[in-house]
Design an enzyme around this catalytic site. Structure first.
Site: not given
Ligand code: MRU
Length: 370
Positions: A54-56, A94, A207, A248, A258-259
């Site tokens: 996970r993570g962009a 996603r 996370q 993201d 972002n999250k």
């Molecule tokens: O749902 P996830 O864990 O894939 O979410 C992404 C993230 O961890 C955050 O939004 C993060 O700050 C983005 S940085 C790639």
């Protein structure tokens, strides 16, 4: 980054068999360090969908390697249509992180230049490696640029502790290496700057508490895990010098998805005069949209992620219900922080204001007709 003294990236081609991709299965962290072998594009889709990765940035790299596996499978099936259907399936896993469709489209553009199956497979592998290597290099540069901000605060505080707040995991686990929001922190720590990080736990999947905290334990970064709602209180009492988050998807006008919960941190930071920075590689820009609140699709995930939490009990990872069984729950994965609340964007090219003028100047070659 190092895990138990050994260098790891989050994704790599298996040494013993170049048609297999290895990943760190993040569902087990921080309690177990587990790696997983991915043999087919379908398995890669599942790994992205179910958050093994996970993570962009990492999702982008995983999609790049997924397309490499798809190219191998397409040659066995003798079907280019299969490759196209895999591209669509990967993109659908996603929706918010733009790196995913960016990586798949980059692969499709590259692969179509191949004149034979063998050539297409070679191109797909090279392109996947390029996406992963670029991601790591860009994050490294984000660290070099972003550390300047931390250095300035440290000087102002005459070497006193620089307290940084971060949300979710924009660390090396969210990319191929280094991370976006964490890269300046790692760089500052390397340079001997006194840093301490407030780590938002980041419900529902935690996370921050599980992944960012695990990274910091491994790298020796001083940190404290806090509940998501603590940030405003800490800011009011002068305990936060700056906020750095990842992103993201960022629009050409500087709005950043972002999250979920990031927007509230940005509001609290603005109310308390605290700088709020967003760190991102250029693969996270969406050059085709301006208005983030209107145009960024926010992923909604299974409500069980809100109703249940995972944790260690008697040395076993257990799933625990925390709501009445019959209560409905909503699970919005991301929110959008409008550019007006962002002090600056830290990318591989430097730091710029979150404005269309500054972004398009920094990335003049990327701009399409909007
Ligand atoms: O749902 P996830 O864990 O894939 O979410 C992404 C993230 O961890 C955050 O939004 C993060 O700050 C983005 S940085 C790639």
């Amino acid at each position: 980054m190092k895990v138990q003294g050994k260098n790891y990236r989050t994704i790599w081609i298996k040494e013993e068999n170049h048609e297999v991709i290895s990943i760190i299965d993040q569902r087990y962290l921080p309690h177990r360090f587990v790696t997983e072998d991915i043999h087919t594009v379908r398995e890669m889709e599942q790994a992205i969908n179910d958050m093994h990765v996970r993570g962009a940035g990492l999702i982008g790299a995983a999609a790049g390697y997924g397309m490499y596996l798809a190219t191998i499978e397409a040659s066995r099936k003798n079907s280019f249509d299969f490759l196209l259907s895999c591209a669509d399936a990967l993109k659908a896993t996603r929706p918010t992180a733009v790196n995913l469709e960016w990586a798949v489209n980059r692969q499709l553009n590259a692969i179509t230049d191949g004149k034979s199956d063998k050539e297409r497979i070679t191109i797909a592998r090279q392109t996947a490696d390029l996406i992963a290597n670029e991601d790591a290099a860009y994050c490294r540069n984000i660290g070099i640029h972003g550390v300047e901000i931390i250095e300035q605060i440290s000087k102002r505080k005459k070497g006193g502790v620089v307290n940084i707040l971060t949300h979710c995991n924009a660390g090396w686990l969210a990319f191929v290496d280094y991370g976006s929001a964490t890269a300046p922190i790692y760089e500052a720590f390397e340079r001997g700057i006194n840093v301490h990080v407030w780590v938002d736990e980041t419900r529902p999947r935690n996370q921050g508490a599980s992944l960012t905290a695990w990274e910091f334990v491994n790298q020796g970064i001083p940190h404290t895990v806090i509940v998501d709602n603590a940030g405003g209180h800490l800011m009011q009492h002068g305990l936060v010098d700056m906020v750095i988050t990842g992103a993201d998807r960022v629009t050409v006008a500087g709005d950043a998805a972002n999250k979920i919960g990031t927007y509230l941190k940005a509001l609290a930071a603005r109310d308390n005069g605290i700088p709020f920075y967003v760190a991102l590689p250029s693969s996270t820009f969406d050059w085709n949209i301006r208005d983030g609140v209107k145009d960024i699709r926010i992923e909604e995930r299974n409500s069980d992620e809100v109703k249940y939490v995972y944790g260690l009990f008697d040395d076993d990872i257990k799933k625990v219900l925390i709501t009445p069984l019959s209560s409905p729950a909503g699970n919005y994965g991301f929110d959008v922080t409008p550019s007006r609340l962002i002090s600056g964007l830290i990318s591989e090219r430097g730091i710029c204001p979150a404005t269309e003028e500054a972004i398009t100047k920094m990335y003049a070659e990327k701009i399409h007709q909007l």
